[in-house]
Structure formats: C-alpha cells, structure tokens
Motif scaffolding. Sequence first.
Motif, PDB file in Angstrom:
ATOM      1  N   UNK A  11      -4.811   3.870  -6.610  1.00  0.00           N
ATOM      2  CA  UNK A  11      -3.464   3.547  -7.078  1.00  0.00           C
ATOM      3  C   UNK A  11      -3.244   4.060  -8.498  1.00  0.00           C
ATOM      4  N   UNK A  12      -4.330   4.107  -9.276  1.00  0.00           N
ATOM      5  CA  UNK A  12      -4.196   4.524 -10.667  1.00  0.00           C
ATOM      6  C   UNK A  12      -4.492   6.012 -10.836  1.00  0.00           C
ATOM      7  N   UNK A  22      -5.350  -6.316  -7.513  1.00  0.00           N
ATOM      8  CA  UNK A  22      -5.657  -6.760  -6.154  1.00  0.00           C
ATOM      9  C   UNK A  22      -6.069  -8.231  -6.157  1.00  0.00           C
ATOM     10  N   UNK A  37     -11.998  -8.283  -5.642  1.00  0.00           N
ATOM     11  CA  UNK A  37     -12.768  -7.048  -5.562  1.00  0.00           C
ATOM     12  C   UNK A  37     -14.119  -7.415  -4.992  1.00  0.00           C
ATOM     13  N   UNK A  38     -14.612  -6.627  -4.070  1.00  0.00           N
ATOM     14  CA  UNK A  38     -15.932  -6.888  -3.517  1.00  0.00           C
ATOM     15  C   UNK A  38     -16.951  -6.103  -4.337  1.00  0.00           C
ATOM     16  N   UNK A  53       0.053   0.288 -12.057  1.00  0.00           N
ATOM     17  CA  UNK A  53      -1.037  -0.661 -12.263  1.00  0.00           C
ATOM     18  C   UNK A  53      -1.159  -1.511 -11.016  1.00  0.00           C
ATOM     19  N   UNK A  54      -2.381  -1.858 -10.664  1.00  0.00           N
ATOM     20  CA  UNK A  54      -2.578  -2.621  -9.428  1.00  0.00           C
ATOM     21  C   UNK A  54      -3.515  -3.788  -9.704  1.00  0.00           C
ATOM     22  N   UNK A  71       0.822  -1.212   0.000  1.00  0.00           N
ATOM     23  CA  UNK A  71       0.000   0.000   0.000  1.00  0.00           C
ATOM     24  C   UNK A  71       0.853   1.257   0.000  1.00  0.00           C
ATOM     25  N   UNK A 118       2.002   1.631  -3.507  1.00  0.00           N
ATOM     26  CA  UNK A 118       0.910   2.096  -4.365  1.00  0.00           C
ATOM     27  C   UNK A 118       0.494   3.531  -4.062  1.00  0.00           C
ATOM     28  N   UNK A 125      -9.307   0.932  -4.044  1.00  0.00           N
ATOM     29  CA  UNK A 125      -7.843   0.884  -3.971  1.00  0.00           C
ATOM     30  C   UNK A 125      -7.200   0.959  -5.353  1.00  0.00           C
ATOM     31  N   UNK A 126      -7.803   0.250  -6.307  1.00  0.00           N
ATOM     32  CA  UNK A 126      -7.263   0.286  -7.664  1.00  0.00           C
ATOM     33  C   UNK A 126      -7.405   1.697  -8.230  1.00  0.00           C
ATOM     34  N   UNK A 160     -23.810  -0.500  -1.222  1.00  0.00           N
ATOM     35  CA  UNK A 160     -24.425  -1.043   0.005  1.00  0.00           C
ATOM     36  C   UNK A 160     -24.559   0.038   1.075  1.00  0.00           C
ATOM     37  N   UNK A 216      -6.023  -5.830 -17.925  1.00  0.00           N
ATOM     38  CA  UNK A 216      -6.095  -4.389 -17.666  1.00  0.00           C
ATOM     39  C   UNK A 216      -4.688  -3.800 -17.653  1.00  0.00           C
ATOM     40  N   UNK A 263     -16.386   0.189  -7.479  1.00  0.00           N
ATOM     41  CA  UNK A 263     -15.948  -1.163  -7.831  1.00  0.00           C
ATOM     42  C   UNK A 263     -14.651  -1.519  -7.104  1.00  0.00           C
ATOM     43  N   UNK A 264     -13.684  -0.627  -7.138  1.00  0.00           N
ATOM     44  CA  UNK A 264     -12.358  -0.940  -6.606  1.00  0.00           C
ATOM     45  C   UNK A 264     -11.667   0.334  -6.141  1.00  0.00           C
TER      46      UNK A 264
END
Lengths: 312, 267
Positions: free
Chosen positions: B161-162, A90, A93-94, A87-88, A65, A68, B157-158, B31, A150, B154-155
């Motif tokens: 990070x991006x 993970x 993904x929830x 680029x990450x 983290x 990132x 953290x992604x 949610x 991706x 959706x993400x």
Amino acid sequence: MPRTARAVAPDTAPGTPGGVLFRATGIGVKRGGEWLVKGVDLTINPGEIVTLIGPNGSGKSTTAKVVLGLMRPDAGRIERAAALRVGYVPQRLAIDDTLPFTVRRLMTMTGPADDDAIVHALSRAGVGHLIDAAVQRLSGGEFQRALMARAILRRPDLLVLDEPVQGVDFAGEVALYELIRDIRDELGCGILLISHDLHFVMAETDRVLCLNHHVCCAGTPQSVAADPEYRRLFGPRAVEALAVYQHHHDHAHGPDGEVIPLASRDPAAHSHGDGAVCRLDHEHEHDHGHHGSGHDADDIHPIDPASATDGQ
Amino acid sequence: MVSDFILRAALAGIGVALVAAPLGCFVVWRRMAYFGDTMAHSALLGAAAAIAFDIDATLGVFIVSVLVALALLALERRGGLATDTLLGLLSHSALAVGLVVMGFMTGLRLDLFGYLFGDILAVGTNDLILIWGGGAVILAVLLRIWRPLLAATVAPDVAAAEGMNPARQRLIFMLLMAGVIAIAMKIVGILLITALLIIPAAAARRLAHTPESMAMIAAGIGALAVAGGLGAAVAADTPAGPTIVVAALVLFLIGLIPWHGKAADHG
C-alpha cells in the motif's frame, strides 16, 4: 448516492490540487465466479472521514484493498490523485516471534526517518514510552497507536484504517477515535475507516457507507441510521446500537476558525432533531486523555432519541 | 600441520555459512523452513539435469531450485491444496525424481552420498572461487533489498500500500535461496542445507535485539559451527557435513541454557 456538502475543506494535501483523493465508480471484485462486492461508488476528499460499515464478509476489506491498490477491481473505474501518498493501518500484523522488531523499527519500516521525528510521532500517538518495546508484545490498542504514529510520521494524503478499535476497551475506543480525528485535523488527510462495529460511528465521520456486497445506503451517520435498508440489514436493534460519539457542539469551524452552523452541511440531520454533528479543529483544545480515561459514557448518544441508551 | 584440503574446506564452509545465516534469518522470520527444504531437495534433480544436459552442476541446481519455487508459487495461487501439503508433495517428489533420474545414469561415476550429505573435504580452488564470488553477489543483493524485504516480511500489505513491491522482493529472495542452495550443496549436501540456514538463525535469536544484529550473530554462529564441526570431523573421522550440522545444534543448545545476561530478558 447521497453526498454531503463539506463545511471544512483543508486543502493542504500535497500533490492533490483541490480535487478528490480517490474516487471509485461502480467497482466490483469477482472471485471464483462470485461478486465479493459490486457497484460500489466511493469518493474520499482531503480532510474527510468516510466510514465503511457492514457485517462480516460484506466486502469491507475487499473494498479497502481496492482503495489501497492491493486488489484490482474486475468492474468499474478508479481515479487516484497523482502521487497519492497512502498510509495503511491494518488490524493486526503476523510478525513472527523470532524477529526482533521494536516499535522504533516499525516506524522506519518502509522508509528512513530521523529519531526526533519518530519520538515526536510516537508521543503524539500516546505511545512514546513504547519506543523500544517489541512489536509482538503490544496490546491491540497500543499496536493501533503505534501504527497511527507511523501515519503521523509519514504524513499520508489518504489514510486507511482497518477496524482500528477492535479488541480495544470502551475508554480506549473513544480515545482512539479522538486520535484519528486529530490526525485528520493535523494532516488534512482523507481517512477511510472500516468497521463492523455498529455501536460506534464517529461523529466526525462525514459519510457512512453501509456495505453488504453492494452499497445498501450511504450518507451522514444520521441519515444511514434512519435508512430502511440499514434497518433491514442490521435489524431494529442495530438502530439503538448505532450510537454516534459526539461532543456537545452545534457548529463546526472553518480553517480560519469561523463558525459554520451544521444545519448547512447536513440537511439529513434535520429529521433527527438533535442529531448535531461536531467537527473539531485545532482551535478546540480538548484534553484528550491519552487513554481516554477522562471520558465517560455521557459522550455517547444514540441516534434515535426515542431508543434506549444502552449504547455499548 | 593443517593440510591444504582442510584449509580449503574451512574457507568454503565458512563462506557458505556467512551467506546462509542472514538468508536463514529471513527463512525463519517468514516461516519458510519447509519451503527451503523443498527447494534444497530439488537440488538432486538439478544435479542430475546438469549431467544430462552437460552444464555446470551449480547452474543446474540453481535453475531447478528456481523452477520448483515458481511451481510452488503457481500451485499455491491456484488454490485447492494447503501449502504444507504442496510443500511435502513437491519436496519428496523432487527428491524421488532426482534419485530415479540418477539411477538411469549408471554409466557415470556418481557420488550419490556426496550429493546427499556433502563432500566438503573434496572442495577445490574453483569451488572456493564460486562460493566466495557467488556468496558476495548474494550478500550484496540481500543488502540492497534489506529494507523492502524486511517490510515485505513484517507487513506485506502495508508495504504494498505504501508503494513497495513485496511480490518482487519475495521473488528475489527465492532466487537468493536458490543461489545459496547451489553453492552449499557441496558443503553439507542437499539433505542438510536447511540446517545451515535455520539453526544459526534460531541460535542467534536470543542474543539479538535488531534484525541486523540477528543476521550478523547468526553468521558468526554459522562460521563457528563450520570450524568446530570440521575440526571434530577430522579428529573423530566422522562425515564432515553432518558433523557441522551437529556442531550448529550444539551451539543452539548452549544458547538455550538460561543465563542472566541482559539479552536473556528480551526473548
């Protein structure tokens, strides 16, 4: 911390002239009065794969983290290449089931892309047929591949993968590692790979950092496996378990294809006799079966020739 | 035949539904249904504060909803209590404090029932301007942050990070929610606002293949529920706000009936 001389230096990453992509010096992260990690040195160069291993709760994710930019370290210093494109990938993904979200949409999540490029990236990652599948329906391996597609599409300078093979079967694991290596070769990006899976460390890993709230040991996969600190942390059984996935090569290739004997880039390997590391470049056309079915356990070798070969 | 006040009510209700449904999709995806409820329940306190400080009721509701949302974020960050506990605590505390404060204002003519369940038939031209004007602003902002907000959903953290800023998207989203609550209070009342947010979104899920189509279908279902509910309320002389919610529920239930369209195998 031991450093490995790099035999191959694909200096193709845009905006990162020659230098390192990321360098952390003595970083620490403190939460609730406790250091999650402390005194971590970490350097990632273009075209290099660095693997972070360590037990659960050892601070691997925290370190990732920080790399990132999702967490600020409470100690130490961080340098990033200018305009570093990250680029990450993970672990999971929830994504709520109520969200209609296809793989195609996942590809354009953080930026637009043209359709041909999306199709190409997905097929390159072996999941071209899943372009219209709901992301929530993908298996662990398919999901990882979609996320790697991706990465192929986005062409990052630095790619961070968080336990990419978790929940993937043996053959799938091998195939995923090959895909990761191919991405590195094609994009020339630096890769930070996080794993708690001691069974495998890719042969293509340039350096392994063994983490347990601090860096226990670091170096080539071979030197880490031989390190008393590593043995102390994971026990003697772990040395048997730490298998290096490798091909039968004793040399690497430079960007223009010249052969570079591995001895020159990996002095630590000497003490381990046959600990040869293979670095594949584009010139090596292996048939990477898309789901790894073409590979058998012969590709897996334990570090220590004396130990049992129950690799997995 | 159709009287002016019913026309105004229909226009107001449809305006709110068109804005609430796309935001409601994000509430469902993220949610945050209970979160929306908590913000809505604080609206009564906002209305009371507006009277006390002699400012516009819509503005009062907006400000208090934002404050409650920020308080929740701060408490969440502090840790110690689970988010659903915090939500329950804030939701009912805000409602109770609002009722108590309202109780002090005995000298004023207050329509408590109207605040709680809405008073769509009393909508005036000014309300219409507020709903359509405010609604247009909310939708324009939502459209502008659509991709980053979706990525943050959706993400997170992604996205971070991006190079995106999910925390900022989340804050903007909360401001939009507060805006919808402020303009929707008069239509269905604070107790039922969440229904207008999430029921159309839930009903749209099975019919949609993309996030965008889900938002648009939800908007259509919301508008249909308003029209149908309003018609039924006038015909049967039932309270309009709750009847609109019942109409939305009926549409949701119709959507549950198995049918062999191509959408059915997708959900």
